[in-house]
Design an enzyme around this catalytic site. Structure first.
Site, PDB file in Angstrom:
ATOM      1  N   LYS A  95      53.383  45.450  28.891  1.00  0.00           N
ATOM      2  CA  LYS A  95      52.084  45.111  29.465  1.00  0.00           C
ATOM      3  C   LYS A  95      52.221  44.533  30.872  1.00  0.00           C
ATOM      4  CE  LYS A  95      49.532  41.681  27.822  1.00  0.00           C
ATOM      5  NZ  LYS A  95      48.487  40.839  27.188  1.00  0.00           N
ATOM      6  N   LYS A 103      46.612  29.277  26.984  1.00  0.00           N
ATOM      7  CA  LYS A 103      46.700  30.728  26.890  1.00  0.00           C
ATOM      8  C   LYS A 103      45.361  31.272  26.381  1.00  0.00           C
ATOM      9  CE  LYS A 103      50.916  31.953  28.189  1.00  0.00           C
ATOM     10  NZ  LYS A 103      51.155  33.033  29.173  1.00  0.00           N
ATOM     11  N   ARG A 119      39.533  29.911  30.332  1.00  0.00           N
ATOM     12  CA  ARG A 119      40.880  29.634  30.831  1.00  0.00           C
ATOM     13  C   ARG A 119      40.847  29.170  32.287  1.00  0.00           C
ATOM     14  NH1 ARG A 119      44.822  34.407  29.061  1.00  0.00           N
ATOM     15  NH2 ARG A 119      46.350  32.886  29.810  1.00  0.00           N
ATOM     16  N   ARG A 150      48.000  37.506  19.953  1.00  0.00           N
ATOM     17  CA  ARG A 150      49.311  37.100  19.445  1.00  0.00           C
ATOM     18  C   ARG A 150      49.185  36.197  18.211  1.00  0.00           C
ATOM     19  NH1 ARG A 150      52.377  39.588  23.009  1.00  0.00           N
ATOM     20  NH2 ARG A 150      51.776  39.527  25.217  1.00  0.00           N
ATOM     21  N   ASP A 181      55.279  33.735  25.569  1.00  0.00           N
ATOM     22  CA  ASP A 181      54.342  34.454  24.700  1.00  0.00           C
ATOM     23  C   ASP A 181      54.871  34.649  23.291  1.00  0.00           C
ATOM     24  OD1 ASP A 181      52.294  34.774  26.573  1.00  0.00           O
ATOM     25  OD2 ASP A 181      53.212  36.583  27.408  1.00  0.00           O
ATOM     26  N   ARG A 204      47.426  27.838  21.717  1.00  0.00           N
ATOM     27  CA  ARG A 204      48.307  28.466  20.738  1.00  0.00           C
ATOM     28  C   ARG A 204      49.060  27.465  19.874  1.00  0.00           C
ATOM     29  NH1 ARG A 204      50.336  33.724  24.342  1.00  0.00           N
ATOM     30  NH2 ARG A 204      48.510  34.996  23.800  1.00  0.00           N
TER      31      ARG A 204
END
Length: 450
Positions: A28, A354, A129, A403, A327, A358
């Site tokens: 990506k 993120k 964000r 994710r 990540d 997370r």
């Protein structure tokens, strides 16, 4: 609702052995950069292996809005006819970057030194964000940003009419911020210098050099010093995008925790600024090997072989490694839950900002499935339950974060009871073939109500 469609509840069931070959999509990070630099070159760039997830497709649409001519030639094959450095036109509409923090920040950098005004927006997650970490250094070039409180989208960025080169020290490890400054420096006269205390993923530097920019990288007492000479004529390229190590992390980690598994994940990019997860897994005792190591498109590549590893133990991940695996901490925590002992992750405050928080998302979801987690502002600790020891059975929330969703689906494959997630829709942003790929190697996933 997901960022790009209806909510998709999903359940992951305890799985039999995972086996076969997992062909994950293109990288990506490299896909975003190939489209942007192709749009800033003069002439036709050809790209193969492009990730066709929603994040990257949104970047392609943005480059079209700036005036680049972009066509899809076939699966993963794209043509970009660029407008040259400084050649961006002013878009006639808002640039919607969907869920992509990488996309919006890199595009902001690319247009910040052109005399145009651009309004950026995104989905519910992206609009929470912080953007000041990018707009602050871009203001040094002469750009001006007006947005919501806290430097959040929607935001209008007015590019510098008479840009000046800058010397900027990145305050926290961030490849997005570094790359935005370098892309802005392309249309500024003289030399733009970026200094980072900790090395972050260097795809931008590698690709800038490939497109013909004059760029040097040197280590000094200040850190890693990157010097870019502005206003080059970028030359179009033929780019083969390697497969994404961040996507490979999910089938690899699932294989390590599901009994009897043995899978091959071919053609994975192993750029040293991206391979921290695989290094950490091997330190934990994972049966993870590299086969057929080679170089493609200026990036180191290998085929990854992952086998069930019931003897893994917890480790303290060095904080200095965070930039190379930022990540991958969510899926690492899933492996940690199936290891013995404590896995300690520090220096990871970037995870708080993120697509979701997370640390909080993984901590609450793991607790809902019977795993003990401690967490603080920039750290968290997972106490492993050993191979097959995770009770599972919980409902977890993806928080519009791809994710997080994929990590808990992997957890369910090795838990004692199925794991449910409220929304798998965000997975489309980065890994659109996740569901059929995992099913193809033996995972049992189904779309069910909560």
């Amino acid at each position: 609702m997901s960022g790009h469609g209806p909510t998709v509840p999903m359940t992951s069931h305890p799985s039999g052995p995972l086996s076969g070959t997992a062909d994950v999509p293109g990288d990506k990070s490299i896909s975003h950069r190939a489209l942007i630099l192709g749009a800033m070159a003069v002439g036709e760039t050809r790209i193969t292996g492009l990730l066709e997830g929603q994040d990257v497709l949104d970047t392609a649409k943005a480059m079209q809005a700036f005036g680049a001519d972009i066509d899809r030639l076939g699966e993963g094959a794209w043509r970009v006819h660029g407008v040259g450095v400084g050649g961006f036109g002013e878009p006639g509409q808002v640039i919607d970057c969907g869920n992509s923090g990488t996309g919006v920040r890199l595009i902001m950098g690319a247009m910040a030194t052109s005399p145009i005004a651009v309004t950026f927006s995104g989905d519910a997650s992206l609009n929470t964000r912080p953007m000041a970490r990018v707009t602050d250094p871009l203001s040094l070039f002469g750009a001006r940003a007006v947005g919501r409180a806290g430097g959040r989208l929607p935001m209008t960025l007015v590019g510098a009419e008479h840009p000046v080169p800058v010397r900027y020290t990145v305050p926290v490890p961030s490849a997005q911020v570094k790359s935005a400054v370098l892309l802005a420096g392309l249309n500024a006269p003289g030399q733009t210098v970026v200094i980072e205390a900790e090395a972050t993923r260097d795809h931008t530097e590698r690709m800038l050099a490939g497109f013909g920019a004059e760029i040097t990288v040197a280590d000094s007492a200040e850190g890693r010093v990157i010097t870019l000479t502005g206003q080059p004529d970028l030359k179009p390229q033929t780019i083969a995008v390697p497969r994404d190590p961040s996507s490979a992390a999910f089938p690899v980690c699932a294989a390590l925790i599901v009994p009897g598994s043995n899978i091959l994940v071919p053609g994975i990019g192993l750029n040293p600024t991206r391979a921290g997860l695989f290094e950490t897994l091997r330190e934990m005792g994972a049966d993870l090997t590299y086969e057929n190591m080679r170089e493609e498109g200026g990036e180191p590549v290998a085929d990854l072989r992952a086998r069930y590893s019931p003897g893994m133990t917890g480790v303290a991940v060095p904080p200095a490694r965070a930039a190379s695996m930022i990540d991958e901490y969510p899926i690492l925590s899933v492996v940690a839950a199936n290891a013995t002992g404590r896995t300690i992750m520090r220096g990871v405050k970037e995870l708080r900002v993120k697509e979701s928080d997370r640390i909080e998302a993984m901590a609450s979801g793991l607790r809902a499935n019977g795993v003990a987690v401690e967490d603080g502002p920039d750290w968290w600790i997972v106490t492993g339950m050993g191979a097959g020891g995770v009770p599972g059975g919980g409902l977890t929330h993806s928080h519009l974060d791809h994710r997080i969703a994929m990590s808990f689906l992997c957890l369910g494959m090795a838990a004692q009871a199925p794991v449910r997630i409220d929304d798998a829709g965000p997975i489309m942003t980065s890994f659109p073939i996740f569901e059929p790929l995992m099913a193809g190697i033996g995972a049992e996933l189904d779309r069910t109500g909560t």
